[in-house]
Design an enzyme around this catalytic site. Structure first.
Site, PDB file in Angstrom:
ATOM      1  N   LYS A 111       0.870  -1.189  -0.028  1.00 12.09           N
ATOM      2  CA  LYS A 111      -0.149   0.020   0.136  1.00 12.09           C
ATOM      3  C   LYS A 111       0.788   1.053   0.001  1.00 12.09           C
ATOM      4  O   LYS A 111       0.344   2.203  -0.333  1.00 12.09           O
ATOM      5  CB  LYS A 111      -0.957   0.173   1.340  1.00 12.09           C
ATOM      6  CG  LYS A 111      -1.713  -1.065   1.401  1.00 12.09           C
ATOM      7  CD  LYS A 111      -2.552  -0.994   2.932  1.00 12.09           C
ATOM      8  CE  LYS A 111      -2.697  -2.271   3.393  1.00 12.09           C
ATOM      9  NZ  LYS A 111      -3.214  -2.449   4.720  1.00 12.09           N
ATOM     10  N   GLU A 141       7.877   2.477  -5.929  1.00 10.78           N
ATOM     11  CA  GLU A 141       7.865   1.981  -4.698  1.00 10.78           C
ATOM     12  C   GLU A 141       8.042   3.087  -3.782  1.00 10.78           C
ATOM     13  O   GLU A 141       8.645   4.340  -3.916  1.00 10.78           O
ATOM     14  CB  GLU A 141       9.001   1.167  -4.435  1.00 10.78           C
ATOM     15  CG  GLU A 141       8.768  -0.401  -4.387  1.00 10.78           C
ATOM     16  CD  GLU A 141       8.321  -0.766  -3.077  1.00 10.78           C
ATOM     17  OE1 GLU A 141       7.499  -0.189  -2.465  1.00 10.78           O
ATOM     18  OE2 GLU A 141       8.495  -1.917  -2.444  1.00 10.78           O
ATOM     19  N   ASP A 173      14.578  -0.280   0.883  1.00 13.52           N
ATOM     20  CA  ASP A 173      15.298  -0.545   2.052  1.00 13.52           C
ATOM     21  C   ASP A 173      16.643  -1.519   1.997  1.00 13.52           C
ATOM     22  O   ASP A 173      17.582  -1.492   1.292  1.00 13.52           O
ATOM     23  CB  ASP A 173      14.487  -0.852   3.214  1.00 13.52           C
ATOM     24  CG  ASP A 173      15.150  -1.091   4.456  1.00 13.52           C
ATOM     25  OD1 ASP A 173      16.031  -0.171   4.911  1.00 13.52           O
ATOM     26  OD2 ASP A 173      14.546  -1.748   5.466  1.00 13.52           O
ATOM     27  N   PHE A 194      13.819   4.824  10.336  1.00 16.89           N
ATOM     28  CA  PHE A 194      12.496   4.368  10.302  1.00 16.89           C
ATOM     29  C   PHE A 194      11.348   5.633   9.976  1.00 16.89           C
ATOM     30  O   PHE A 194      11.515   6.231  10.901  1.00 16.89           O
ATOM     31  CB  PHE A 194      11.946   3.391  11.077  1.00 16.89           C
ATOM     32  CG  PHE A 194      10.902   2.515  10.899  1.00 16.89           C
ATOM     33  CD1 PHE A 194      11.137   1.470   9.777  1.00 16.89           C
ATOM     34  CD2 PHE A 194       9.653   2.721  10.822  1.00 16.89           C
ATOM     35  CE1 PHE A 194       9.960   0.563   9.235  1.00 16.89           C
ATOM     36  CE2 PHE A 194       8.357   2.201  10.377  1.00 16.89           C
ATOM     37  CZ  PHE A 194       8.821   0.933   9.551  1.00 16.89           C
ATOM     38  N   ASP A 229       4.075   3.280   6.704  1.00 18.75           N
ATOM     39  CA  ASP A 229       3.316   2.995   7.647  1.00 18.75           C
ATOM     40  C   ASP A 229       4.324   2.547   8.845  1.00 18.75           C
ATOM     41  O   ASP A 229       5.416   1.908   8.605  1.00 18.75           O
ATOM     42  CB  ASP A 229       2.115   2.011   7.655  1.00 18.75           C
ATOM     43  CG  ASP A 229       2.701   0.543   7.435  1.00 18.75           C
ATOM     44  OD1 ASP A 229       3.682   0.449   6.733  1.00 18.75           O
ATOM     45  OD2 ASP A 229       2.194  -0.361   8.307  1.00 18.75           O
TER      46      ASP A 229
HETATM   47  P1  IMP Z   1      13.105  -3.905   1.401  1.00 16.51           P
HETATM   48  O1  IMP Z   1      12.458  -5.209   1.165  1.00 16.51           O
HETATM   49  O2  IMP Z   1      13.762  -3.720   2.912  1.00 16.51           O
HETATM   50  O3  IMP Z   1      13.604  -3.013   0.508  1.00 16.51           O
HETATM   51  O4  IMP Z   1      11.784  -3.137   2.142  1.00 16.51           O
HETATM   52  C1  IMP Z   1      10.756  -2.887   1.472  1.00 16.51           C
HETATM   53  C2  IMP Z   1       9.472  -2.440   1.969  1.00 16.51           C
HETATM   54  O5  IMP Z   1       9.697  -2.315   3.515  1.00 16.51           O
HETATM   55  C3  IMP Z   1       9.200  -0.761   1.570  1.00 16.51           C
HETATM   56  O6  IMP Z   1       8.429  -0.708   0.461  1.00 16.51           O
HETATM   57  C4  IMP Z   1       8.234  -0.499   2.689  1.00 16.51           C
HETATM   58  O7  IMP Z   1       7.074  -0.914   2.549  1.00 16.51           O
HETATM   59  C5  IMP Z   1       8.909  -1.108   3.916  1.00 16.51           C
HETATM   60  N1  IMP Z   1       9.805  -0.191   4.508  1.00 16.51           N
HETATM   61  C6  IMP Z   1      11.337  -0.270   4.413  1.00 16.51           C
HETATM   62  N2  IMP Z   1      11.811   0.742   5.237  1.00 16.51           N
HETATM   63  C7  IMP Z   1      10.856   1.369   5.847  1.00 16.51           C
HETATM   64  C8  IMP Z   1      10.585   2.500   6.523  1.00 16.51           C
HETATM   65  O8  IMP Z   1      11.576   3.263   6.920  1.00 16.51           O
HETATM   66  N3  IMP Z   1       9.356   2.808   6.951  1.00 16.51           N
HETATM   67  C9  IMP Z   1       8.309   2.408   6.451  1.00 16.51           C
HETATM   68  N4  IMP Z   1       8.122   1.225   5.545  1.00 16.51           N
HETATM   69  C10 IMP Z   1       9.657   0.831   5.365  1.00 16.51           C
HETATM   70 MG    MG Z   2       6.370  -0.844   0.103  1.00  7.24          MG
END
Ligand code: IMP
Ligand code: MG
Length: 184
Positions: A48, A104, A108, A159, A166
């Site tokens: 979302k 996106e 992260d 974060f 969220d």
């Molecule tokens: P990744 O798989 O670690 O790259 O993270 C991807 C997803 O994790 C993002 O699309 C977000 O939905 C969530 N995410 C990662 N870091 C944050 C943050 O700092 N705040 C909120 N959501 C996060």
């Molecule tokens: Mg996401």
């Protein structure tokens, strides 16, 4: 799963105005890169988190386009993904012959995009090209490489919430992007 620690927004990282300016720039960059209007363009938002970003971004792109959403689920705790990713909702729109931009909220570790195989999947379905557009990028946290073609802001390892993002489903509606603080 235990109960969540109390939390609040401790700091505004990007104001509504800063976000608006940057989204406008991203829209202009995309409009410039895809100026041949005979080539179809499809933006794919990841639910979302990217929903607010995508809805603002498409209104800054001055050419015909389509948009759609996918939902990916990754198992993990409230602030970190585990790398086990499932596609919960696929595209409703055909991709053959279209330039596709995945949108996106934040990149992260990279595990969600990598292990959803979304890019590979779009290529297998004969997308003409596949690019990635992220509002926020935390390069210091990357565990697997993900190509980033358009990026709103690079941030430190903090974060963040708001503007679609969220913590435990809270804060998505904020007009700004803030940093969460956990209250002991
Ligand atoms: P990744 O798989 O670690 O790259 O993270 C991807 C997803 O994790 C993002 O699309 C977000 O939905 C969530 N995410 C990662 N870091 C944050 C943050 O700092 N705040 C909120 N959501 C996060
Ligand atoms: Mg996401």
């Amino acid at each position: 799963m235990g109960s969540l620690q109390p939390h609040r927004v401790a700091e505004v990282l990007f104001s509504e105005e800063q976000i608006q300016v940057r989204v406008r720039e991203l829209g202009a960059a995309i409009s410039g890169d895809f100026s041949d209007e005979s080539e179809p363009l499809l933006l794919v938002g990841v639910l979302k988190g990217a929903s607010l970003f995508l809805s603002d971004l498409v209104r800054e792109i001055a050419r015909p386009l389509e948009f759609d959403f996918v939902a990916l689920s990754s198992y993990g705790d409230a602030t970190e993904t585990s790398g086990e990713v499932r596609v919960l909702k696929d595209l409703d729109i055909a991709v053959t012959g279209k330039h596709v931009i995945i949108v996106e909220d934040i990149l992260d570790t990279g595990l969600t995009l990598r292990f959803s195989y979304l890019i590979e999947n779009l290529i297998a379905r004969h997308a003409k090209s596949v690019r990635v557009c992220v509002l926020l990028n935390k390069p210091s946290r990357r565990r697997v490489p993900v190509p980033v073609d358009y990026c709103g802001f690079e941030i430190e390892d903090r974060f963040v919430v708001g503007y679609g993002m969220d913590y435990a489903e809270q804060y998505r509606h904020l007009r700004y992007i803030g940093v969460i603080e956990f209250i002991k």
